[in-house]
Design an enzyme around this catalytic site. Structure first.
Site, PDB file in Angstrom:
ATOM      1  N   HIS A  82     -16.398  36.605  24.151  1.00 50.31           N
ATOM      2  CA  HIS A  82     -17.784  36.375  23.747  1.00 50.31           C
ATOM      3  C   HIS A  82     -18.752  36.899  25.054  1.00 50.31           C
ATOM      4  O   HIS A  82     -18.418  36.549  26.146  1.00 50.31           O
ATOM      5  CB  HIS A  82     -17.981  35.166  23.093  1.00 50.31           C
TER       6      HIS A  82
ATOM      7  N   CYS B  30     -12.499  29.599  26.316  1.00 48.85           N
ATOM      8  CA  CYS B  30     -12.780  30.952  25.743  1.00 48.85           C
ATOM      9  C   CYS B  30     -13.186  31.780  27.179  1.00 48.85           C
ATOM     10  O   CYS B  30     -13.536  31.050  28.222  1.00 48.85           O
ATOM     11  CB  CYS B  30     -13.831  31.206  24.533  1.00 48.85           C
TER      12      CYS B  30
END
Length: 584
Positions: A485, A504
């Site tokens: 992301h 992440c």
């Protein structure tokens, strides 16, 4: 690299390097001739850890000198082969099943004693050249051949079976790796045909392809072969450079100034010459002067080691300069092992993230020469708390202006304690409480807080400039809820060490990555991507075909320009793998 070493080392070391080079030349030349004693002699002098005993020499001479016409009579009947396979000490445990399948499929006939012995010599060369792949030739137990000296048939069968077992084990190691893979939760969605060392060896013996077996077994990944070449260069560096003494910190007490001399510069200059970061044309300058060419060489070195390329000789740069070539050799060997673990992925667009290097590359393997890979910095999971898992995922869709659905673990460990201190925390961070049915709850009430503590309500962060996922999320569904992301905290990309996330991966240039993965969709270009990333409603875009995302771990790689790139072992996985491979 070897040439640089020989130019800058003493004459005595240069002569020693020349003798080593001579041994390497003899090794390649001997194997091109049918000269078994020479081959064995070379095995005794090259790669010093490996020795073939006189007993083994006699067995091999017996095997390779047998005439093709009576090889079965001279060596092994079917019964002798079966007996050799059945001996509990005849083969490494990992090779026993493969050898049994091989000889069963071949009717328990000897496989290496026919013709002029060419296949057997080629097999011995494969075993010797295991060293070039970062494997240890002594791991393939040719010297441990059982049998009675007065029983030629038993000897022949034992040699035949042992050679088959060694080759099969080598092929298995080259293709699958020696050690069990580090935790990898998911395989690639699309696998190639299964690799079976037994079938590969059977086919090679029929089609005269024994010499190509190792190349066919090794990973068909360009990175593997680049790292293999770098391994050979660093082995030469380690053998010719002698001791690698530490370099003392420079006593300049402040920022280096170009054009000034410093007492600690000469050893730094010499080391950069040896490592190839200071070209020969620039190496002739005054040894003690911090020249513009030396500053550029330091920046090249820093770039290759994941450091801030500022040309300064700070603590991190001095520590990297102090790492010996022998240690770099170990890192390269570990990378080759890890590359053998990676499952095959279909040709086409691929996103690869090297965790310890904090780097992402995106490229099209179907058209490798058409464009330079997209490369960018990334932020990965924190080593101490939430390391990013290693696996191969499949990116299937993008979310522009995504919500961040806060994981339950973060709710318990971070959100609830912060709410206890500051009841307005959710409002101040553009967050909201959502019921299991999707209804937005009033924050701060006793009922909503009880629901959050019980897990019947959850926290999410609304899209916008404060959203931790930034303007786009790259989704690859997996049980660990790991994805790529953008981020609102862009200042973190300037840090040297970037293991800062909850697991992440935050990407530095999300718009360019979005363009890359959407390239097969006609309606998407740079303008439409940037428009979609502007503040607005959440928008989900499914990819025409999934893009593999490889999350791997390598503290030493070689880029397309042939530059060796090194990184710190942030998750301490190198130590564990080295122990598994008995390198410590």
């Amino acid at each position: 690299m070897a040439a640089r070493l020989l130019r800058h080392r003493s004459a005595r070391r240069g002569e020693r390097g020349g003798r080593a080079t001579g041994r390497r030349w003899r090794s390649s030349a001997i194997f091109q001739h049918h000269n078994l004693p020479g081959t064995i002699l070379d095995r005794q002098t090259h790669f010093g850890a490996t020795r073939i005993t006189l007993h083994m020499l006699l067995l091999l001479l017996l095997l390779l000198s047998a005439p093709a016409s009576n090889s079965e009579d001279a060596f092994a009947s079917s019964a002798a082969i079966r007996a050799a396979i059945a001996r509990p000490d005849a083969l490494p445990a990992a090779a026993q099943d493969m050898v049994a399948r091989l000889y069963e499929a071949e009717g328990y006939r000897p496989l290496w004693s026919g013709g002029d012995g060419r296949h057997a010599r080629q097999a011995l060369q494969l075993l010797q050249e295991a060293h070039a792949h970062g494997l240890e030739p002594s791991a393939y137990r040719l010297a441990a051949v059982p049998g009675q000296p007065d029983d030629p048939a038993a000897h022949g069968a034992a040699v035949d079976v042992a050679l088959s077992g060694a080759v099969l084990q080598l092929l298995s190691h080259l293709h699958f790796g020696r050690a069990p893979p580090e935790p990898a939760a998911l395989p690639a969605a699309e696998q190639g045909p299964d690799y079976d060392p037994v079938e590969q060896l059977r086919r090679a013996l029929v089609q005269d392809g024994v010499a190509q077996l190792a190349n066919d077994a090794a990973p068909r990944v360009a990175l593997y072969w680049r790292v293999k070449k770098t391994l050979a260069e660093y082995r030469t560096l380690a053998s010719l450079a002698g001791q690698w003494p530490p370099i003392s910190a420079l006593p300049h007490g402040g920022k280096l100034i170009v054009g000034r001399p410093y007492a600690g510069i000469p050893p730094v200059r010499q080391r950069l010459i040896l490592l190839g970061d200071l070209p020969g044309a620039d190496a002739a300058a005054d040894d003690a002067v911090y020249s513009a060419a030396l500053a550029q060489a330091i920046r090249r070195f820093q770039s290759r080691h994941g450091l801030d390329a500022n040309g300064e000789l700070g603590a991190s740069t001095m520590a990297a300069l102090a790492v010996s070539p022998a240690h770099r050799v170990r890192q390269l060997i570990l990378t080759l092992e890890r590359l053998r673990w990676l499952p095959a992925v279909r040709r086409g667009r691929i996103v690869a993230v090297n965790i310890p290097a904090f780097r992402l590359w995106a490229f099209d393997s179907a058209h490798p020469g058409q464009a330079e890979p997209l490369e960018m910095r990334v932020i990965v999971g924190a080593a101490a708390r939430t390391p990013t898992p290693l696996f191969v995922g499949q990116m299937r869709y993008l979310e522009f202006n995504p919500y961040w659905n806060v994981p339950r673990s973060i709710e318990r460990k971070e959100i609830l304690p912060r709410l206890a201190r500051d009841p307005a925390y959710l409002k101040n961070n553009a967050m909201e409480l959502v019921s299991a049915g999707g209804k937005i709850l009033a924050a701060g009430t006793a009922d909503s807080m009880a629901a959050l503590r019980a897990g019947t309500a959850r926290v999410r962060q609304r899209p916008g400039p404060r959203n931790v996922l930034g303007a786009v999320k790259f989704a690859m569904p997996n049980p660990m809820n790991i994805y790529l992301h953008a981020t609102s905290a862009r200042e973190l990309f300037d840090k040297e060490r970037r293991d800062l996330s909850h697991g992440c991966i935050r990407v530095e240039r999300p718009a360019e990555l979005a363009e890359f993965v959407l390239a097969d969709t006609a309606q998407w270009d740079s303008e439409s991507v940037r428009e979609a990333m502007q503040p607005g409603p959440t928008r989900t875009v499914r990819l025409g075909s999934a893009v593999p995302v490889v999350l791997f771990y390598a503290t030493a790689v070689t880029d397309r320009r042939g530059r060796p790139l090194f990184a710190n072992d942030i998750y301490r996985l190198d130590q564990a793998l080295a122990r598994a491979l008995h390198m410590q």
